[in-house]
Design a protein around this motif. Structure first.
Motif, short mmCIF file in Angstrom:
data_model
loop_
_atom_site.label_atom_id
_atom_site.label_comp_id
_atom_site.label_asym_id
_atom_site.label_seq_id
_atom_site.Cartn_x
_atom_site.Cartn_y
_atom_site.Cartn_z
N GLU A 101 -48.24 -29.95 19.38
CA GLU A 101 -47.65 -30.75 20.45
C GLU A 101 -45.69 -30.72 20.78
O GLU A 101 -45.86 -31.66 19.99
N ASP B 173 -43.83 -33.06 23.34
CA ASP B 173 -43.51 -33.92 24.15
C ASP B 173 -44.13 -33.31 25.25
O ASP B 173 -44.35 -33.66 26.41
N LYS B 174 -45.93 -33.82 24.46
CA LYS B 174 -47.16 -33.92 25.18
C LYS B 174 -47.72 -32.30 25.91
O LYS B 174 -48.41 -32.02 26.64
N THR B 175 -46.73 -31.58 26.07
CA THR B 175 -46.99 -29.87 25.98
C THR B 175 -47.80 -29.45 24.53
O THR B 175 -47.24 -29.35 23.61
N PRO C 208 -42.08 -23.75 25.44
CA PRO C 208 -42.35 -23.74 27.43
C PRO C 208 -41.28 -23.43 27.20
O PRO C 208 -40.93 -21.86 28.27
#
Length: 169
Positions: free
Chosen positions: A72, A74-76, A95
């Motif tokens: 992940e 930053d939580k993505t 991303p």
């Protein structure tokens, strides 16, 4: 005339630093025991240009029996792709480009499973576990196209959890 470069801190290419690293190990001694390892890395782009990916090497499946790792940014969720330069390495593509001087959190987690009796790999039992330093940890590589970055954190926070009834806990 002599020039001193000892105090030079100018980025000469792409690069990053691991500012902080936390590793947690959780041993679950069920009938099919597992070891869950999670690494949380605070990273800073200290190079001179944005980065679009990060290359690293995970522990090899010949030595370790583990589930598919999770990454992940930053939580993505990120997906693992083979590196075009070395098939043993994986490439995590962000991303959005990672801008210069910005910080991000990379979370890597994996669950190690007990090796089958015919496998030559790291193994453990419901009542025994031995961890060597850096076993099962990823290796971070320098930013692509330059030999700068991926510098390790000076201090690594390590947490290991096991059941109370576990010997040695």
């Amino acid at each position: 005339m002599a020039y001193g470069a000892a105090g030079c801190a100018v980025a000469l290419g792409p690069g990053y630093t691991i500012v902080n690293q936390q590793v947690s190990v959780n041993f679950v001694p069920s009938p099919q025991p597992v070891i869950r390892i999670e690494g949380v890395y605070q990273l800073k782009n200290d190079g001179n240009q944005p980065l679009t990916s990060l290359e690293l090497r995970l522990p090899g499946r010949r030595r370790f029996h583990f589930s598919d790792p999770i990454a992940e940014w930053d939580k993505t969720a990120l997906s693992f792709a083979p590196s075009p330069d070395n098939p043993r390495n994986v490439l995590l593509t962000f991303p959005q480009p990672w801008t210069v001087s910005s910080r991000h959190t990379l979370r890597l987690s994996v669950e190690y499973q007990r090796a089958e009796s015919n496998e030559v790999a790291l193994s453990f039992t419901p009542d025994a576990l031995f961890l060597q330093p850096r076993v099962g940890a990823p290796n971070f590589f320098r930013a692509r196209d330059f030999r700068n970055g991926g510098r390790a954190a000076e201090v690594v926070e390590f947490d290991c959890a096991s059941p109370r009834r576990f010997p040695g806990a």
